[in-house]
Enzyme design. Structure first.
Site, PDB file in Angstrom:
ATOM      1  CD  GLU A   1      -3.160  -1.183   1.908  1.00  0.00           C
ATOM      2  OE1 GLU A   1      -3.603  -0.099   2.311  1.00  0.00           O
ATOM      3  OE2 GLU A   1      -3.650  -2.273   2.216  1.00  0.00           O
TER       4      GLU A   1
HETATM    5  C1  LIG Z   1       3.045  -9.511   0.302  1.00  0.00           C
HETATM    6  C2  LIG Z   1       2.576  -8.451  -0.624  1.00  0.00           C
HETATM    7  C3  LIG Z   1       1.224  -8.206  -0.757  1.00  0.00           C
HETATM    8  C4  LIG Z   1       0.751  -7.235  -1.640  1.00  0.00           C
HETATM    9  N1  LIG Z   1      -0.598  -7.066  -1.801  1.00  0.00           N
HETATM   10  C5  LIG Z   1      -1.040  -6.231  -2.785  1.00  0.00           C
HETATM   11  C6  LIG Z   1      -2.443  -6.141  -3.085  1.00  0.00           C
HETATM   12  O1  LIG Z   1      -3.284  -6.795  -2.439  1.00  0.00           O
HETATM   13  N2  LIG Z   1      -2.843  -5.357  -4.104  1.00  0.00           N
HETATM   14  C7  LIG Z   1      -1.960  -4.631  -4.832  1.00  0.00           C
HETATM   15  O2  LIG Z   1      -2.378  -3.941  -5.757  1.00  0.00           O
HETATM   16  N3  LIG Z   1      -0.628  -4.683  -4.560  1.00  0.00           N
HETATM   17  C8  LIG Z   1      -0.146  -5.464  -3.556  1.00  0.00           C
HETATM   18  N4  LIG Z   1       1.195  -5.530  -3.297  1.00  0.00           N
HETATM   19  C9  LIG Z   1       2.127  -4.731  -4.085  1.00  0.00           C
HETATM   20  C10 LIG Z   1       2.775  -3.578  -3.299  1.00  0.00           C
HETATM   21  O3  LIG Z   1       1.833  -2.575  -3.035  1.00  0.00           O
HETATM   22  C11 LIG Z   1       3.972  -3.086  -4.089  1.00  0.00           C
HETATM   23  O4  LIG Z   1       4.946  -4.090  -4.022  1.00  0.00           O
HETATM   24  C12 LIG Z   1       4.495  -1.770  -3.584  1.00  0.00           C
HETATM   25  O5  LIG Z   1       3.593  -0.740  -3.874  1.00  0.00           O
HETATM   26  C13 LIG Z   1       5.863  -1.426  -4.138  1.00  0.00           C
HETATM   27  O6  LIG Z   1       5.924  -1.609  -5.525  1.00  0.00           O
HETATM   28  P1  LIG Z   1       7.152  -2.410  -6.163  1.00  0.00           P
HETATM   29  O7  LIG Z   1       7.256  -3.674  -5.442  1.00  0.00           O
HETATM   30  O8  LIG Z   1       6.953  -2.487  -7.620  1.00  0.00           O
HETATM   31  O9  LIG Z   1       8.399  -1.533  -5.814  1.00  0.00           O
HETATM   32  P2  LIG Z   1       9.048  -0.333  -6.695  1.00  0.00           P
HETATM   33  O10 LIG Z   1       7.974   0.655  -7.031  1.00  0.00           O
HETATM   34  O11 LIG Z   1       9.803  -0.926  -7.808  1.00  0.00           O
HETATM   35  O12 LIG Z   1      10.013   0.282  -5.646  1.00  0.00           O
HETATM   36  C14 LIG Z   1      11.352  -0.149  -5.436  1.00  0.00           C
HETATM   37  C15 LIG Z   1      12.054   0.816  -4.479  1.00  0.00           C
HETATM   38  O13 LIG Z   1      12.083   2.118  -5.062  1.00  0.00           O
HETATM   39  C16 LIG Z   1      11.532   3.065  -4.196  1.00  0.00           C
HETATM   40  N5  LIG Z   1      10.871   4.090  -4.971  1.00  0.00           N
HETATM   41  C17 LIG Z   1       9.997   3.935  -6.007  1.00  0.00           C
HETATM   42  N6  LIG Z   1       9.554   5.110  -6.431  1.00  0.00           N
HETATM   43  C18 LIG Z   1      10.165   6.063  -5.660  1.00  0.00           C
HETATM   44  C19 LIG Z   1      10.128   7.482  -5.606  1.00  0.00           C
HETATM   45  N7  LIG Z   1       9.360   8.174  -6.454  1.00  0.00           N
HETATM   46  N8  LIG Z   1      10.868   8.108  -4.680  1.00  0.00           N
HETATM   47  C20 LIG Z   1      11.642   7.411  -3.800  1.00  0.00           C
HETATM   48  N9  LIG Z   1      11.718   6.062  -3.810  1.00  0.00           N
HETATM   49  C21 LIG Z   1      10.995   5.405  -4.731  1.00  0.00           C
HETATM   50  C22 LIG Z   1      10.566   2.276  -3.347  1.00  0.00           C
HETATM   51  O14 LIG Z   1      10.307   2.929  -2.109  1.00  0.00           O
HETATM   52  C23 LIG Z   1      11.328   0.989  -3.174  1.00  0.00           C
HETATM   53  O15 LIG Z   1      12.246   1.148  -2.117  1.00  0.00           O
HETATM   54  C24 LIG Z   1       1.678  -6.476  -2.392  1.00  0.00           C
HETATM   55  C25 LIG Z   1       3.036  -6.712  -2.222  1.00  0.00           C
HETATM   56  C26 LIG Z   1       3.494  -7.682  -1.381  1.00  0.00           C
HETATM   57  C27 LIG Z   1       4.961  -7.930  -1.261  1.00  0.00           C
END
Ligand SMILES: Cc1cc2nc3c(=O)[nH]c(=O)nc-3n(C[C@H](O)[C@H](O)[C@H](O)COP(=O)(O)OP(=O)(O)OC[C@H]3O[C@@H](n4cnc5c(N)ncnc54)[C@H](O)[C@@H]3O)c2cc1C
Ligand SMILES: Cc1cc2nc3c(=O)[nH]c(=O)nc-3n(C[C@H](O)[C@H](O)[C@H](O)COP(=O)(O)OP(=O)(O)OC[C@H]3O[C@@H](n4cnc5c(N)ncnc54)[C@H](O)[C@@H]3O)c2cc1C
Lengths: 386, 261
Positions: free
Chosen positions: A364
């Site tokens: 989230e």
């Molecule tokens: C167990 C689990 C359950 C989940 N459940 C759901 C669900 O029910 N529904 C759903 O839709 N999603 C769900 N998610 C997805 C989750 O919301 C995302 O994994 C999360 O939003 C981060 O996206 P990403 O993994 O692609 O990371 P990325 O966006 O690739 O981020 C990688 C890193 O870059 C940093 N970063 C990215 N953009 C910026 C910025 N602009 N400034 C500074 N830092 C930045 C992030 O903080 C992070 O440290 C789930 C994930 C997990 C692991």
């Protein structure tokens, strides 16, 4: 600290505590170990009317608002941070309906969710669209009475187990953020399948899977709100649900603190309980203070939301989640520290709490994204002043 | 199906303390709970209601404080509650208790089934259930571990025995007492808890149940308590150690030595 809760709120806490201690505690290791979905416990929560605490009474819920949800999640998570997620992620998947669906859609879906007969899930994230949801590729094309949906969502909590899915897809890819729409999907719709199940570090009683849409035919009645309003609905949903994640973090932290205090009082080294060492005492004092501060922030945000339905609370929700989740990581790590080597052993409860806590800084919206939201609100507020 | 459940409020302890001068229970400072066996009775009644669409009435004879036990039963799905309370009931033995409960049941309602717990954890006699059935002149089965079937005027139950179980068919109305094997009691629900806060509890006095003065309370109790005491803990005995063969051999030779076999 006394939060001057109503009798009704105290009752909800009591009941959640009973379920946590009598039903969840004896089996929490089993579900962590086996990575099974905790259906029998979902049934317990349903029988106790906990599944619909935040849903208005007119749709079969208990009408206790975000505050009710937060209190229940916190109490359940003191014992297990993963099992309660079946309920918390259902709330996440249900908020788009509560916030933006029409009366017919609400009447169709909310009562069964409130009764705990159906779980829900929220499908926003995609492999290439995590923090940046607007990069999503899922696509919905209108054809007569239907939309034809194609694409893949990843990391979706409750996927495969839930019956109701609120899913985001682009109806007008040229319009970017304004081209996203929100749909209600039901398990079993032709062309709607589930992909790989993830193996996780923590919250292993929760299931995280892919949603795959392969020319999935979605009736046009299942569009929530208007075409192009998807991103606004998603943002409103996250405002409402982040206090829930924060409450999950708070519960895990409070549970770990309690374990740490108990252990420190009974573990003897150098001929005295380790709780008599100032080094341990100061750690416990910091943990307790941070837990209480997180609780204040969350309860106050939840009350604010319930008192002003429809008003955006982006900044406060983000603050609650940012602070509580970072506290949960620190507090559980220190609980392991206080347990010493035993803290690292799976027979003791705190290593699991540490594994479970980490997710709250990620989903989230990561902590970095919460900070972006908070800062953006500050800048907007400042610019708005004349 | 309408079901009546009889419950008793008991002290939350397995180690009942007895006042040696008065011969009564020491209740001060001990939390009161629903007799644990009665929780199974409540659960079974609520399940029957859910299957057959009737009402469950819970009833207790006791002091005014017993109301909290009734409210807890409502939180677990019971519809109505009756408190049978009067100073004149004080000091009742199992006979007078059974009479009073039977009179109250006659007063309140039509019923298909009455469910009691197997026994109360304080008095421990297991007499009240069967006693009530006799007073009402209806059939009863004690130690029921499963209801196989229940329909108008008919019921089939399994009665727990030391070496298995009996299957018993009987007409309704009837009374059963239940053992803990019969179900897993549910926790209260939020709606139940809300209902229980608001619920009206029917209060019945000796006069309202048309009880004969000579049949209730201490005067109505044929039992006379001579002395109440905790039995002394069993003395040592003899422990035989060794492999199963050695133990058997020593045991048999000892028994033979004492001319017991
Ligand atoms: C167990 C689990 C359950 C989940 N459940 C759901 C669900 O029910 N529904 C759903 O839709 N999603 C769900 N998610 C997805 C989750 O919301 C995302 O994994 C999360 O939003 C981060 O996206 P990403 O993994 O692609 O990371 P990325 O966006 O690739 O981020 C990688 C890193 O870059 C940093 N970063 C990215 N953009 C910026 C910025 N602009 N400034 C500074 N830092 C930045 C992030 O903080 C992070 O440290 C789930 C994930 C997990 C692991
Ligand atoms: C210190 C002490 C002194 C006693 N003195 C006497 C005595 O002098 N003579 C004598 O005969 N007995 C005596 N009793 C027993 C006392 O009368 C019983 O507690 C009472 O009659 C109920 O019997 P019970 O507790 O054995 O219940 P049981 O017969 O073991 O209870 C079986 C079931 O009957 C129902 N039930 C029992 N009591 C009630 C109630 N009040 N309201 C509604 N349902 C109920 C419940 O479903 C319960 O599970 C004494 C008990 C104590 C602890």
């Amino acid at each position: 600290m006394d939060y001057f809760l109503t009798d009704e709120q105290k009752m909800m806490i009591d009941l959640a505590r009973k379920i946590a201690r009598e039903k969840i505690k004896p089996v929490r290791e089993h579900y962590d170990e086996k990575e099974e979905f905790p259906w029998p416990l979902v049934e317990e929560m349903a029988k106790a009317d906990l599944c619909g605490v935040y849903i208005p009474q007119e749709y079969g819920g208990f009408g206790a608002g975000v505050m009710g949800l937060v209190l229940v999640i916190e109490e359940l998570c003191k014992v297990d941070g993963g099992i309660a997620l079946a309920l918390a992620a259902t709330a996440l998947g249900t908020f788009p309906i509560l916030i933006a669906a029409n009366e017919e859609q609400k009447k169709k879906y909310l009562p069964e969710i409130a009764a705990g007969k159906k779980l829900a899930a929220f499908g926003l994230t995609e492999p290439e669209a995590g923090s940046d949801a607007t990069a999503m590729r899922s696509h919905a094309k209108k054809e007569g009475d239907h939309y034809i949906l194609n694409g893949t969502k990843c990391f979706i909590t409750n996927a495969g187990e839930a019956d109701v899915y609120t899913v985001f897809a682009k109806t007008n890819p040229d319009r970017g953020a304004r081209g996203i729409s929100c749909f209600i999907l039901e398990k079993g719709m032709p062309g709607f399948e589930f992909g790989k199940k993830e193996k996780k570090m923590g919250i292993r009683a929760s299931v995280t899977r892919e949603l795959i849409f392969n020319n999935c035919k979605v009736p046009k009645e299942n569009l929530i709100g208007k075409e192009g309003h998807g991103l606004i609905i998603a943002q409103g949903t996250l405002d409402a649900s982040r206090p829930g994640v924060a409450a999950q973090a708070l519960g895990i932290a409070a549970g770990a603190l309690e374990e740490a205090v108990d252990y420190a009082r009974t573990r003897v080294q150098y001929g005295q309980p380790i709780a008599s060492f100032q080094g341990i005492q100061h750690m416990l004092a910091d943990m307790a203070t941070e837990v209480e501060a997180a609780r204040c922030l969350i309860y106050q945000t939840a009350k604010m939301m319930d008192a002003n339905p429809g008003k955006r609370t982006t900044k406060e929700s983000a603050m609650s989640k940012l602070y509580a989740s970072e506290v949960a990581v620190r507090v559980t790590t220190n609980a392991v520290q206080i347990f010493g080597g035993y803290g690292y052993i799976r027979e003791y409860p705190v290593e699991k709490m540490m594994r479970d806590a980490k997710i709250t800084t990620l989903y989230e919206g990561t902590s970095q994204i919460q900070k972006n939201e908070i800062a953006l609100s500050l800048i907007k507020e400042s610019a708005g002043k004349k | 199906m309408n079901v009546i459940v009889c419950i008793k409020q008991v002290p939350n302890t397995t180690n009942v303390q007895i006042d040696s001068t008065t011969g009564t229970l020491k209740r001060e400072g001990v939390e009161s709970i629903i007799n644990p066996f009665d929780e199974y009775a409540i659960e079974e009644a609520v399940r029957i209601k859910e299957r057959t669409n009737g009402k469950v009435t819970v009833l207790t004879m006791g002091p005014p404080q017993a109301e909290s036990a009734l409210r807890e039963a409502i939180a677990r799905g019971v519809d109505n509650a009756v408190l049978v309370s009067d100073r004149a009931f004080a000091g009742a033995d199992t006979w007078a208790t059974s009479y009073t409960i039977a009179q109250a049941i006659r007063t309140i309602a039509e019923y298909d089934l009455i469910i009691c717990g197997k026994q109360a954890t304080d008095g421990d006699t297991a007499q009240v259930g069967p006693g009530v059935a006799e007073m009402l002149d209806i059939p009863h089965v004690a130690y029921v571990k499963k209801i196989e079937e229940i329909k108008p005027n008919y019921m089939k139950v399994e009665r727990m025995m030391e070496d298995g179980y009996d299957i018993i068919e009987m007409p309704l109305p009837a009374l059963i007492t239940v053992v803990k094997e019969i179900n897993t009691p549910r926790l209260p629900s939020l709606r139940g808890m809300m209902n229980s806060k608001k619920a009206q509890i029917l209060q019945l006095t000796a006069e309202k149940i048309k009880a004969e003065k000579d049949n209730i309370g201490l005067t109505g109790s044929p039992t006379q308590v001579m002395k109440v005491f905790s039995p002394p803990p069993r003395q040592g005995g003899m422990k035989i150690d060794g492999s199963p063969e050695e133990v058997a051999e020593t045991l048999v030779s000892k028994l033979k030595g004492s001319q017991l076999v």
